[in-house]
Design an enzyme around this catalytic site. Sequence first.
Site, PDB file in Angstrom:
ATOM      1  N   VAL A   1      61.840  47.540   2.173  1.00  0.00           N
ATOM      2  CA  VAL A   1      60.449  47.215   1.838  1.00  0.00           C
ATOM      3  C   VAL A   1      60.216  47.417   0.343  1.00  0.00           C
ATOM      4  O   VAL A   1      59.599  46.586  -0.333  1.00  0.00           O
ATOM      5  CB  VAL A   1      59.471  48.076   2.672  1.00  0.00           C
ATOM      6  CG1 VAL A   1      58.032  47.809   2.232  1.00  0.00           C
ATOM      7  CG2 VAL A   1      59.632  47.783   4.153  1.00  0.00           C
TER       8      VAL A   1
ATOM      9  N   THR B   1      67.595  57.824  -2.722  1.00  0.00           N
ATOM     10  CA  THR B   1      68.660  56.824  -2.591  1.00  0.00           C
ATOM     11  C   THR B   1      68.045  55.426  -2.630  1.00  0.00           C
ATOM     12  O   THR B   1      66.840  55.253  -2.388  1.00  0.00           O
ATOM     13  CB  THR B   1      69.431  56.995  -1.273  1.00  0.00           C
ATOM     14  OG1 THR B   1      68.515  56.837  -0.172  1.00  0.00           O
ATOM     15  CG2 THR B   1      70.100  58.370  -1.193  1.00  0.00           C
TER      16      THR B   1
ATOM     17  N   PRO C   1      26.201  19.091  13.066  1.00  0.00           N
ATOM     18  CA  PRO C   1      25.330  19.920  13.911  1.00  0.00           C
ATOM     19  C   PRO C   1      25.418  21.416  13.671  1.00  0.00           C
ATOM     20  O   PRO C   1      24.699  22.175  14.315  1.00  0.00           O
ATOM     21  CB  PRO C   1      25.808  19.568  15.327  1.00  0.00           C
ATOM     22  CG  PRO C   1      27.231  19.174  15.151  1.00  0.00           C
ATOM     23  CD  PRO C   1      27.325  18.508  13.811  1.00  0.00           C
TER      24      PRO C   1
ATOM     25  N   ASP D   1      18.603  22.026   3.969  1.00  0.00           N
ATOM     26  CA  ASP D   1      17.450  22.206   4.847  1.00  0.00           C
ATOM     27  C   ASP D   1      17.694  23.286   5.897  1.00  0.00           C
ATOM     28  O   ASP D   1      18.753  23.921   5.931  1.00  0.00           O
ATOM     29  CB  ASP D   1      17.028  20.877   5.483  1.00  0.00           C
ATOM     30  CG  ASP D   1      18.083  20.287   6.408  1.00  0.00           C
ATOM     31  OD1 ASP D   1      18.814  21.056   7.048  1.00  0.00           O
ATOM     32  OD2 ASP D   1      18.165  19.042   6.491  1.00  0.00           O
TER      33      ASP D   1
ATOM     34  N   LYS E   1      12.458  22.772   6.501  1.00  0.00           N
ATOM     35  CA  LYS E   1      11.173  22.529   7.162  1.00  0.00           C
ATOM     36  C   LYS E   1      11.237  23.078   8.575  1.00  0.00           C
ATOM     37  O   LYS E   1      12.204  22.860   9.302  1.00  0.00           O
ATOM     38  CB  LYS E   1      10.852  21.036   7.225  1.00  0.00           C
ATOM     39  CG  LYS E   1      10.803  20.333   5.883  1.00  0.00           C
ATOM     40  CD  LYS E   1      10.417  18.875   6.090  1.00  0.00           C
ATOM     41  CE  LYS E   1      10.509  18.111   4.784  1.00  0.00           C
ATOM     42  NZ  LYS E   1      11.895  17.942   4.335  1.00  0.00           N
TER      43      LYS E   1
ATOM     44  N   GLY F   1      22.990  17.395  10.685  1.00  0.00           N
ATOM     45  CA  GLY F   1      23.276  16.180  11.437  1.00  0.00           C
ATOM     46  C   GLY F   1      23.655  15.038  10.526  1.00  0.00           C
ATOM     47  O   GLY F   1      24.511  15.159   9.649  1.00  0.00           O
ATOM     48  N   ASP F   2      23.000  13.890  10.712  1.00  0.00           N
ATOM     49  CA  ASP F   2      23.245  12.699   9.907  1.00  0.00           C
ATOM     50  C   ASP F   2      21.985  12.367   9.114  1.00  0.00           C
ATOM     51  O   ASP F   2      20.872  12.436   9.652  1.00  0.00           O
ATOM     52  CB  ASP F   2      23.617  11.525  10.816  1.00  0.00           C
ATOM     53  CG  ASP F   2      23.917  10.267  10.025  1.00  0.00           C
ATOM     54  OD1 ASP F   2      25.095  10.048   9.700  1.00  0.00           O
ATOM     55  OD2 ASP F   2      22.970   9.505   9.726  1.00  0.00           O
TER      56      ASP F   2
ATOM     57  N   ILE G   1      19.531   9.740  10.796  1.00  0.00           N
ATOM     58  CA  ILE G   1      19.031   9.901  12.161  1.00  0.00           C
ATOM     59  C   ILE G   1      18.041  11.065  12.161  1.00  0.00           C
ATOM     60  O   ILE G   1      18.423  12.237  12.193  1.00  0.00           O
ATOM     61  CB  ILE G   1      20.171  10.136  13.165  1.00  0.00           C
ATOM     62  CG1 ILE G   1      21.117   8.931  13.162  1.00  0.00           C
ATOM     63  CG2 ILE G   1      19.613  10.370  14.573  1.00  0.00           C
ATOM     64  CD1 ILE G   1      22.252   9.012  14.149  1.00  0.00           C
TER      65      ILE G   1
ATOM     66  N   MET H   1      14.023  17.735  18.091  1.00  0.00           N
ATOM     67  CA  MET H   1      12.807  18.485  17.706  1.00  0.00           C
ATOM     68  C   MET H   1      11.749  18.428  18.801  1.00  0.00           C
ATOM     69  O   MET H   1      10.558  18.251  18.537  1.00  0.00           O
ATOM     70  CB  MET H   1      12.246  17.919  16.383  1.00  0.00           C
ATOM     71  CG  MET H   1      13.204  18.059  15.208  1.00  0.00           C
ATOM     72  SD  MET H   1      12.673  17.171  13.716  1.00  0.00           S
ATOM     73  CE  MET H   1      13.120  15.466  14.149  1.00  0.00           C
TER      74      MET H   1
ATOM     75  N   ALA I   1      23.719  24.079  18.915  1.00  0.00           N
ATOM     76  CA  ALA I   1      24.892  23.353  19.384  1.00  0.00           C
ATOM     77  C   ALA I   1      26.073  23.482  18.430  1.00  0.00           C
ATOM     78  O   ALA I   1      25.899  23.490  17.209  1.00  0.00           O
ATOM     79  CB  ALA I   1      24.544  21.886  19.582  1.00  0.00           C
TER      80      ALA I   1
END
Length: 466
Positions: A23, A44, A228, A251, A273, A305-306, A309, A386, A415
């Site tokens: 080691v 040694t 998500p 957000d 928000k 998310g996207d 959308i 929502m 999720a």
Amino acid sequence: MDTFPLFLNLQKQHTLVVGGGDVALRKCRLLLSAGAQVQVVAPTLVAELAQWAAQGQVVWLARDYQSDDVIGQRVVIAATDDTPVNQQVFADCEARGILVNVVDNPALCRFIVPALIDRSPLQIAISTGGRAPVLARLIRTRLEALLPQGYGTLARLAGDLRDAVKARFGDNERARRRFWQSALEGPAAEQALAGDSAAAFAQLQTQLAQADDTELNRGAVYLVGAGPGNPDLLTFRALRLMQQADVVLYDNLVSPAIVDLVRRDAERIYVGKKASNHALPQQDINALLVTLAQQGKTVVRLKGGDPFIFGRGGEEIEELAQNGVPFEVVPGITSAAGASCYAGIPLTHRDHAQSVTLVTGHRREGEIELDWPRLTNPNETVVVYMGVAQAPRLCEQLISHGRAADTPAAVVQQATLPQQRVLIGTLATLPQQIAAAQIKPPALIIIGNVVSLADKLAWYRAQQTA
């Protein structure tokens, strides 16, 4: 962060290794490769270490350890199998403020020796804080295959050009960073990875001479879908832009784990928000995006998310377009897809649903208003974003307009995250279940016969992860 990551410059610095076994040999090899002056104290030595001592590569003190041995050392490593000796080394170093590592004993370490990927001058260190060194080595093995040796050449060439780049752009840190981002991902990088360092350096010099100040100082906005919540579901493009941003607006639906992936020195602005509680009104967000871009900044608008959308991305890019601000929209996994997959609820199924409709339960003037007759088809899945606060009216209206009261319905909270919760009921029972379980946003409601598959598919997923 359990430990502070750093790289030590040990060129010509005094270091001490206590122990003379295999080691200790490995630790001496690492210290010597870093240019350190290594002293070994042990009665040694193993054969190879003894040979190094005979050749003058290390200084050998052929005796037991003494407390004064640590005096004047930059770094000390205890690599013996004698617990009292290791403890004494740690105590002596602590008393003198010397960095110390006791091999395989994290409690007696002020620094950890990581698993290392060496493409000098490029180095990547991997550490588990001493808890799982085998895991660190496993990760190193996987990364080794992904990093060609040419990256070391590229890092060296960039260092050779650093002063010229600084002279060219002066104190304009943003322009310098953008130049390097472009240069290190272009033809010069390919030439360096192919082993042609001369051509790579010439290409870097050409790019520097032809650098367009106007282009390098131009701002832009990127609307990035953060998915998500689970960081593993980010796109490569999203992660790359997050690492290049000057400022990030995020957000309420963007998980902290994803925000942590943003470039460390980027400015972060929370614009989240919640119901009746907006950190920043949408009009102000739109205006802020324009202002930041006009200041020449690379702006990432990170959205759960996207962006397109129920993310109000369309409103934001309208404002950008009207003001002549360059922009790009980077799609993300929308919450409906993430929630349904992780809850074991397919949104469409040949035997249960031939279509899916996404609606928002966000209310205007205190009331949710949807095209209720349109949502009563028994062969269609309805996903409500929502909608938790409006669940009683939502279910009541669907039933009153003809959707069966025993239609399966589910709510999925947080999720894709480890704390995800899924409640299964019907249109008649779901509002009471939500209230009893105190479900809060972020949560998604899924309505339709496909929900009846949740128990079967969730069981399978549990078996796969057991």
